[in-house]
Scaffold this active site. Sequence first.
Site, PDB file in Angstrom:
ATOM      1  N   MET A 278       0.803  -1.218   0.000  1.00  0.00           N
ATOM      2  CA  MET A 278       0.000   0.000   0.000  1.00  0.00           C
ATOM      3  C   MET A 278       0.839   1.273   0.000  1.00  0.00           C
ATOM      4  O   MET A 278       0.290   2.376  -0.032  1.00  0.00           O
ATOM      5  CB  MET A 278      -0.908   0.012   1.239  1.00  0.00           C
ATOM      6  CG  MET A 278      -1.994  -1.047   1.229  1.00  0.00           C
ATOM      7  SD  MET A 278      -3.144  -0.816  -0.162  1.00  0.00           S
ATOM      8  CE  MET A 278      -3.796   0.800   0.204  1.00  0.00           C
ATOM      9  N   ARG A 279       2.169   1.137   0.036  1.00  0.00           N
ATOM     10  CA  ARG A 279       2.990   2.342   0.103  1.00  0.00           C
ATOM     11  C   ARG A 279       2.814   3.199  -1.146  1.00  0.00           C
ATOM     12  O   ARG A 279       2.835   4.432  -1.074  1.00  0.00           O
ATOM     13  CB  ARG A 279       4.457   1.965   0.307  1.00  0.00           C
ATOM     14  CG  ARG A 279       5.352   3.187   0.530  1.00  0.00           C
ATOM     15  CD  ARG A 279       6.777   2.807   0.886  1.00  0.00           C
ATOM     16  NE  ARG A 279       6.870   2.373   2.266  1.00  0.00           N
ATOM     17  CZ  ARG A 279       7.223   1.162   2.642  1.00  0.00           C
ATOM     18  NH1 ARG A 279       7.501   0.246   1.734  1.00  0.00           N
ATOM     19  NH2 ARG A 279       7.301   0.841   3.914  1.00  0.00           N
ATOM     20  N   ALA A 280       2.646   2.568  -2.299  1.00  0.00           N
ATOM     21  CA  ALA A 280       2.468   3.331  -3.536  1.00  0.00           C
ATOM     22  C   ALA A 280       1.231   4.207  -3.460  1.00  0.00           C
ATOM     23  O   ALA A 280       1.258   5.387  -3.865  1.00  0.00           O
ATOM     24  CB  ALA A 280       2.372   2.385  -4.731  1.00  0.00           C
TER      25      ALA A 280
END
Length: 691
Positions: A278-280
């Site tokens: 989910m970092r993107a």
Amino acid sequence: MRPASASTGFPFTAVVGMEDLQLALILAAISPAIGGVLIRGEKGTAKSTAVRALTEILPPVDVVPGCRFSCDPDRPDADCPDGPHTGERTVRPARLVELPVGATEDRVLGSLHLEKALAEGVTAYEPGLLAAAHRGLLYVDEVNLLHDHLVDVLLDAAAMGRATVERDGVSVTHPARFVLVGTMNPEEGELRPQLLDRFGLTVDVVASRDPAVRVEVMRARLGYEADPAGFIARYDGRQRELAERIVKARDLLTEVILTDAALRQIAEICASFDVDGMRADLVTARTAVAHAAWSGRTVVEVEDVRAAAKLALPHRRRRNPFDAPGLDDQQLEDAINNSTPPTDPDDDPPGPGGSGGSGGSAAPSGADDAGAAGGADDAGPAGEPPAGEPRDLAGRRPGSADDASADADSDGAAPVGDVVGSSAPYKARLLSVQGAGAGVAGRRSRAITEIGRVVGERARVGRESGRPHLLATLRTAAPHQHARGRSGPGLAVRPSDVRLAVREGREGNLVLFCVDASGSMGTKKRMGEVKTAIVSLLLDAYQRRDTVGLVTFAGAAATVALPPTGSVETAVRRLESLPTGGRTPLAEGLLQAAEVLRIAAIRDPRRRPLLVLVTDGRATHGDNAFVRARQSAGWLAERGIATVVVDCEPHRGVRLGLAAELAADLGAEYLDLGDVAAGNLVRTVTERKVA
């Protein structure tokens, strides 16, 4: 911003042809929560110049006088080691801290003053580079050459906004909020995908091929060198305008609204690019908010999402270590079009900046010398197989018998210049250099390194940094307490008493592949298996943080296809395009490999080499070819070069066993091609035990 008279560096607004890079740096400065910027580019593309110029336009910071951690007087950190603070304040320029590649963990994080801790029972913390960079910019040139554990430390601090130092049961935490910027040349090696993902934004920088842009670059640089003060003065207005715009964007940042529709669009775009985790999504959202603030808007629009995705996604879509980072512009446009929500009259009204416009430009309007943007490399991942059915090894282990084995005396089974591709790589067995070295920390051979298990202790040289060995230090100081007049609690510890821990870990090696590309290697199918084995070993070298090189021999000579480099990806590309055919100059190949290793030892004497010779052992070029090859092998053995011989002779038909003889002359470890795969090696050993 610094006064023009105090500025000595190249102006940020005078950088030519770097709009994407300038925009990424500005957005990271507006919102440090983005997570920093990684700049990838070939040498001589002004990466360092742009980063250093950024500090000239960053707003000055209010700090508490005497605080070593640059605490904000309005919001002092409660756990600052130098606190509590008074309401006094002073102003200083934003600070640029450069982290050298050879920095130790103590230099980065800081260290505890061991003598004071033992003698006085106080925690005396000596700040490191992370503390110095608080509320400023931390610049790491050649970040890909920095050891992985230090990169982890930097990225953790950048994400958490604080750093923790723990030594011998004592823990100190201090604020460390900074803009992290790293630069790298991909030819010297890539960062691991896990570390790439930790950088918020990435920009690929290439020199423009437009002569007009190149002329502007030369004119700007030569003008600066001829009269630095006059050149800087000409850009003073633009610099001040840009600095004021950054301050306004920072103030507007908390007012920007990220609507549900924009969040949905970001999620759909990230999902369409099949990124992991989910970092993107989070980085894209933060960047879109910063871009809206930079553009003077209070609502995130499609243009903000587009700009954010172009900077936040390219390095997160790598599916394997050999994929080159990149983003296809058309694919991004398709994803945006497919995810753009319909216009809803009930949505929040647009901000004062309106929609569209030139708000995404990195430099203020009127900056003529900003130049045209240099084209980013949007090519797809290198080394991808052509469209069609994926190739495999037909369910057989590498090194199994060919349908049509090359004749023992034949040296032309494959046409000269024929290029054969490899199949999907597999897990290779561990090849290592015997003994314990003292090279660069890695994951291959045993070595004395800065990290690892404690195996001993040694005296400290001067004020040398490093993790102290507490018990050894106490043992050294204890016998002298009476002579030093110590009668109360604590110990009288002198700098000469401090002992440092000796640690054993793993080092990275120079793995030099010397590959037989002649026709004697057999059919196309056989050469495909050979390349697959080498690619598997290269993948293993990538994971173990090795330097690699490639020497090939075919026809009448040997060629250095790739000098020693940290870019395993480049080695894979060179190998995939390697033509085969012709006679076998085995002696020439060995001598060329020896020369490459000799030069490498001069440049990096600490890195131990490992020569991997991939051949069937035949030598057919020149008089007494095999005799000369064995003589060359003996010469290499006398120099103590660790070598592994991978025998590529087919199993079907009469086997000459020449590679095994060559391995004996080299004093090398001998492997059949089928033993390169870790699973096949286990099976082979088991079968031999049963027999």
